[in-house]
Enzyme design. Sequence first.
Site, PDB file in Angstrom:
ATOM      1  N   ASP A  63       8.865  -9.332  -7.083  1.00 52.24           N
ATOM      2  CA  ASP A  63       8.903  -8.089  -5.977  1.00 52.24           C
ATOM      3  C   ASP A  63       7.793  -7.964  -5.355  1.00 52.24           C
ATOM      4  OD1 ASP A  63       9.186  -5.611  -4.920  1.00 52.24           O
ATOM      5  OD2 ASP A  63       9.817  -4.620  -6.696  1.00 52.24           O
ATOM      6  N   ASP A 246      10.473  -6.447   1.647  1.00 54.20           N
ATOM      7  CA  ASP A 246      10.467  -6.105   0.154  1.00 54.20           C
ATOM      8  C   ASP A 246      11.549  -6.880  -0.523  1.00 54.20           C
ATOM      9  OD1 ASP A 246      10.741  -5.089  -2.043  1.00 54.20           O
ATOM     10  OD2 ASP A 246      11.172  -2.835  -1.225  1.00 54.20           O
TER      11      ASP A 246
END
Length: 358
Positions: A63, A246
């Site tokens: 992430d 992201d």
Amino acid sequence: MSTTLKRKNLMNSFLEEHAYSLFQNSAKNKKFSILPLRNFKDMFYTGKISIGTPGQQFRVLFDTSFADFWVTSVYCQDPGCSKHKHFDPRESTTFEITDRHMNHLNKFGRIMGFFGRDIVRIGNVVIKNQTFALSQSQTSKILPCVPFEGILGLGYPTLATVGITPFFDNLMQQGIISEPVFAFYLNTKKKNGRVVMLGGVDHSYHKGKLNWIPVSESRYWQITVDRISMNGKVIGCTNRCQAILDTGSSSVCGPTRLITKIQRLIGARPSKGCRYLISRRVNTTIPPVVFTINGVDYPMHPENYILRTSCGLCVRTFVGGTEEMTESETWILGDVFLRLYVSVFDRGNRRIGLAPAV
């Protein structure tokens, strides 16, 4: 003035060419590693890691909007924890406990736990004394259903818990990688596709050269967007705006009013079981959504953001709500965007490279 501009342009050209050549031979570098990722319904891309001695196997989400590293532990008694593998520090001869604790609220929910250190193995990469959190509480409606046991953050250290050295910073400090770079290929077209690359980039995964974009804030992997357009008309970022790349998000998120505008322009309407449904039978006349970044157009074509379901043409990829994060116009470019491009995250030069995925 013209001489100064010429010198500046020459310097920019030199820096671009020189920086690009740094990564030309990454695939042959012994300090370069490629880890296969598993695609779960185009929502999550997870990879296998091992923690401790002997190694305990887990799947984690890589992430870029998070900097800490945590896994579900035997000390978590929440209902959702029982559905996942648990790290047991008592089974590792190399585990060390610390006096640090984690209390983090993010898009997945609230994670609470304590930090420890151990050996972490990812592919052929071995990291000693890596600090990570062992969850004691996972308050979330999402985490019980996800196909991973933890999150490995690749965001900047400013996002991490105070006093904790993030995973990628440890890679750099221990000299495990030769270049302070990691990259993602999330497309499905390449036979052995969907990978995260550590220590460089394998250029066989993209077409053409990488276009470099300066990071505007060293916290998230945040960049400046020139404009967002459809059919040649600007529909967002009228006076430029910010966007966060992201890998932990599956959608493109933006201000609700602008997301609603996009849905209207593509002829979508709210629908049960599908965020928005397009009434048209064919999507060939639906225009692409074009993000112009650092002077380069990055289009998302209808086939990239429309799903064919039993209900019809469904649009689930555009989500509103970023106005709750910040007052200024901000977008989140998640996996639905990143699948189209190889994304290179260059910590050393504070920039992101994008090139069309093969």
